[in-house]
Design an enzyme around this catalytic site. Structure first.
Site, short mmCIF file in Angstrom:
data_model
loop_
_atom_site.label_atom_id
_atom_site.label_comp_id
_atom_site.label_asym_id
_atom_site.label_seq_id
_atom_site.Cartn_x
_atom_site.Cartn_y
_atom_site.Cartn_z
N CYS A 1 52.34 43.53 -111.74
CA CYS A 1 53.11 42.34 -112.11
C CYS A 1 52.21 41.13 -112.00
O CYS A 1 51.27 41.11 -111.19
CB CYS A 1 54.32 42.22 -111.16
N ASP B 1 76.90 23.76 -112.60
CA ASP B 1 78.18 24.39 -112.91
C ASP B 1 79.30 23.48 -112.41
O ASP B 1 79.07 22.51 -111.69
CB ASP B 1 78.27 25.79 -112.34
N CYS C 1 52.73 39.98 -106.18
CA CYS C 1 52.05 41.23 -106.51
C CYS C 1 50.54 41.06 -106.63
O CYS C 1 49.79 42.02 -106.46
CB CYS C 1 52.62 41.80 -107.81
N GLY D 1 81.84 24.01 -110.42
CA GLY D 1 82.47 24.27 -109.13
C GLY D 1 83.67 25.19 -109.24
O GLY D 1 84.22 25.63 -108.23
N HIS E 1 58.88 37.42 -106.54
CA HIS E 1 58.73 38.58 -107.43
C HIS E 1 59.99 38.79 -108.27
O HIS E 1 59.91 39.00 -109.49
CB HIS E 1 58.44 39.84 -106.63
N CYS F 1 53.05 38.18 -110.95
CA CYS F 1 53.56 37.18 -110.01
C CYS F 1 52.60 37.01 -108.82
O CYS F 1 51.77 37.87 -108.52
CB CYS F 1 54.95 37.53 -109.52
N ASP G 1 72.19 33.13 -115.79
CA ASP G 1 71.87 32.69 -114.43
C ASP G 1 72.49 33.64 -113.44
O ASP G 1 73.51 34.29 -113.74
CB ASP G 1 72.40 31.28 -114.17
#
Length: 371
Positions: free
Chosen positions: A305, A93, A310, A95, A336, A307, A268
């Site tokens: 999940c 980005d 989990c 700034g 997660h 991930c 984001d």
């Protein structure tokens, strides 16, 4: 090479799009959620952990890396990818959001640039569109962002119009200063929740022919959800169909769904890691706080999940880590939460392919407690 966006499908009932983002570091499906690595690091997580979550683009912050370690250091290291050992695409980005949060007086915002104080030591700093672009050129990210003014949600029409015009002039200066031929540059649409300003900003920014377009000014304190959705609705109709659209700073699951419905491709936010550090987890049934006593003897995973967290740990164990201030607790919740948002965008892509996005939204909201 510059990034390229290929639109593969429009969802028949909404403005949602399914596409492919082609970058110097691979091709990735959109819509997508991008984890934020402000200081060239998604807090507490390794490259391998990000890859395991199916992370694609990650975001780093120009202002913070300008201060520490300095863009010259990153350039000597061979650019951000080598410096942080991440072989996926990176977006930096400008700034601008951080700078404008540090501005104490409107007089500090000038046509040339912005005067503000270093948040670390109080030193006086001055950031211009040209300097923001130079720093991003040095960082050598795949995608750089134009330096824009981020007006407060409470700004009146006159101020917003002045701000939009200044952002357009800064966009022209930044594009002229951009020297990294391998790096793409995005313009940013501003204008608050006002239809005429959003339309004007979008049309004039598109005339400058950027590689993609950010929709800015939608994650400010004090802004209502309705205003956020209006800002998107008033911007996307005027953006090219063959360029990616990035809604900046938005990571709430419901806002991601609403953004996708309105034609956004990229999101984001620091929200998943910030929530994790305070013991909170996203679930399909709403956010939960693992510090609550009711999880003391809950020996089930956060939810069903895929991930790492989990698959391997229970709510009771994570709660134990959190109440004992063990850093692993926040790490596990970060894994997660980021995977939750990436999986959400994966599910949204399937809903777009199947033309049932509105049904997906209704089902999600009914479980999330918002319907």
């Amino acid at each position: 090479m510059k990034i390229k966006y290929e639109l593969l499908k429009n969802e028949k009932n909404t403005q949602a799009r399914y596409g492919i983002l082609k970058t110097n570091h691979g091709e990735f499906e959109t819509p997508m959620f991008m984890p934020v690595g402000t200081l060239a690091n998604v807090k507490t997580l390794t490259r391998e952990e990000l890859k395991a979550m199916n992370s694609a683009v990650i975001l780093s912050n120009t202002y913070h890396l300008w201060l520490r370690p300095g863009s010259e250091i990153v350039k000597k290291a061979g650019g951000l990818h080598k410096f942080m050992n991440y072989d996926g695409p990176i977006l930096t980005d400008s700034g601008g959001f951080q700078v404008f949060s540090l501005v104490k007086n409107k007089k500090d915002i000038t046509e040339e640039g912005v005067h503000f104080k270093n948040h670390l030591n109080g030193d006086k700093l001055f950031l211009t569109p040209e300097l923001s672009i130079k720093v991003q050129n040095d960082l050598d990210s795949d995608i750089a962002m134009s330096f824009d003014e981020c007006p407060p949600a409470s700004a009146d029409y006159e101020y917003l119009k002045t701000s939009v015009d200044r952002t357009l002039r800064w966009a022209k200066r930044g594009k002229k200063a951009h020297k990294n031929e391998q790096q793409s540059l995005f313009g940013i649409v501003q204008g608050g929740p006002l239809e005429d300003l959003r339309k004007y900003s979008a049309i004039e920014t598109v005339k400058l022919d950027f590689d993609g377009y950010g929709i800015g000014g939608v994650a400010n304190d004090g802004e209502s959800k309705d205003d956020m959705y209006k800002a998107i609705e008033y911007s996307t109709p005027y953006l090219p169909i063959d360029k990616p659209r990035y809604l900046m700073g938005v990571g709430d699951p419901i806002d991601i769904i609403e953004g996708v419905i309105r034609g956004v491709d990229m999101f984001d936010c620091v929200l998943p890691t910030r929530l994790a550090r305070h013991g909170n987890a996203f679930t399909r049934h709403g956010k939960i706080n693992l510090k609550n006593a009711k999880y003391k003897e809950d020996f089930e995973p956060i939810e069903n999940c895929d991930c790492y967290t989990c698959k391997n740990y229970t709510k009771a164990y994570i709660r134990h880590l959190l109440v004992c201030n063990e850093s692993l607790g926040g790490r596990l919740l970060s894994i997660h939460n980021i995977r939750f948002l990436i999986k959400l965008t994966e599910d949204l892509r399937e809903a777009i392919k199947n033309d049932n996005l509105l049904e997906f939204k209704e089902d999600f909201l009914s479980k999330y407690g918002q319907n």
